[in-house]
Design an enzyme around this catalytic site. Sequence first.
Site, short mmCIF file in Angstrom:
data_model
loop_
_atom_site.label_atom_id
_atom_site.label_comp_id
_atom_site.label_asym_id
_atom_site.label_seq_id
_atom_site.Cartn_x
_atom_site.Cartn_y
_atom_site.Cartn_z
NE ARG A 109 8.27 -21.06 7.96
CZ ARG A 109 8.58 -21.76 6.84
NH1 ARG A 109 9.16 -22.95 6.94
NH2 ARG A 109 8.29 -21.28 5.66
CG HIS A 134 15.67 -20.50 5.33
ND1 HIS A 134 15.73 -21.72 5.97
CD2 HIS A 134 14.93 -20.72 4.20
CE1 HIS A 134 15.08 -22.63 5.27
NE2 HIS A 134 14.57 -22.06 4.20
CG HIS A 208 17.22 -23.83 0.54
ND1 HIS A 208 16.33 -24.01 -0.50
CD2 HIS A 208 16.46 -23.61 1.62
CE1 HIS A 208 15.10 -23.89 -0.05
NE2 HIS A 208 15.14 -23.65 1.24
CG ASP A 280 7.88 -26.40 3.50
OD1 ASP A 280 9.00 -26.72 3.96
OD2 ASP A 280 7.55 -25.22 3.29
CD GLU A 345 15.42 -26.88 2.86
OE1 GLU A 345 15.49 -26.05 3.78
OE2 GLU A 345 14.38 -27.04 2.18
C1 GLA Z 1 12.34 -24.06 3.23
C2 GLA Z 1 11.09 -23.84 3.98
C3 GLA Z 1 10.00 -23.48 3.04
C4 GLA Z 1 10.37 -22.28 2.23
C5 GLA Z 1 11.66 -22.55 1.51
C6 GLA Z 1 12.16 -21.33 0.78
O1 GLA Z 1 12.37 -25.24 2.62
O2 GLA Z 1 10.72 -24.95 4.76
O3 GLA Z 1 8.81 -23.24 3.75
O4 GLA Z 1 10.51 -21.17 3.06
O5 GLA Z 1 12.64 -22.95 2.39
O6 GLA Z 1 11.22 -20.78 -0.06
#
Ligand code: GLA
Length: 380
Positions: A109, A134, A208, A280, A345
């Site tokens: 983000r 993304h 991803h 996350d 990632e």
């Molecule tokens: C990343 C983001 C998550 C989500 C996924 C896709 O990992 O950090 O919050 O958006 O991608 O669903």
Amino acid sequence: MTQFFPCILTLIAAASLTVAGCSTSTPESPRRARAPFGHVDGKDVFIYTLRNASGMEARITNYGGIVVSLTVPDRSKKPGDIVLGYDSLSSYLTGKSYFGAIVGRYGNRIGKARFTLDGKEYTLNVNDGANTLHGGLKGFDKVVWDVDESTPATQPVLSLSHLSNDGEEGYPGNLKASVVYTLTDSNELRIDYAASTDKPTVLNLTHHSYFNLAGAGNGDILSHQVMLNADGFTPVDAGLITTGEIRPVAGTPMDFRTPAAVGSRIGASDEQLRLGRGYDHNWVLNRTGEGLSLAARVTESTSGRVMEVWTTQPGVQFYTGNFLDGTAVGKGGKTYAYRTGLCLETQHFPDSPNKPSFPTTVLRPGEKFSSTTIYKFSTQ
Ligand code: GLA
């Protein structure tokens, strides 16, 4: 010779067949084969099957650079597909989960979908609350990449490139990006990224795949054991935007310096787990110099599969599939419920363009961006 032909036939039929082995082939045998997968934006889309000499196979499409399947032997040498994905191109066109894709220009983000560079403010497309995620509305996961077909088919290598135009999604500069996938005979999926630009811009490329080492569609990932080689992580706010802080993991459920089951603390009463709906977050990797360094190790006891992640990048987003809800119909008609895949990632830190204390993501004309990440598989 008698053992050579089955391999050829398998590779010719590679789009629909997944056949293990072919370990008897010679170095001159085809290690990459192509089959049609459909059309997007008037361009042909293919699936390329890469096969190494150790029983591993990767099927990768030039749409989004997506790894559609990754077949890895378990401890009894039985092959299994360990990444989530779809059978058809149309499902990838409508899917929202970034299964297996190359993500860019900016992975994760950027807060309020804007940033300032050299005194000029750039406004990006919004696609995640008030933020950009993304790469925006049409990121690198949604474009048809060019393929360098001159790479010898005797090598399990897929060389992709893409020109992202000045102003696309709001980002400045014509950006030339390339991604080379290599399947090595040491059971590694190696990804080499490179990029250059004609105007100052920002860049954060990642991959991803959602891994389930027990096999895609075989339950959740809560009993996978994870080690993350990181003393710190970057906490987030309610919009999952990094706050700028680097916080020690010690004494928190984010501490994976010694291996822990994903599910062992995911339900703990913890502000960051609540904001992330689980894990996350970006972990700040303990690095030793500039080169490849171990970021993560994941083990799964029923299959015996082990995955190590090595990278030149400073961070890794550990995401536990908290947005998966079982509605998407995946490969073989299986659905992927909550937390049935995990992503690692490798990346620069989220929202770095607005966080001057984080390692820079600025790329300037004349500079060449390059980075490497390796997903290495073995069994125990
Ligand atoms: C990343 C983001 C998550 C989500 C996924 C896709 O990992 O950090 O919050 O958006 O991608 O669903």
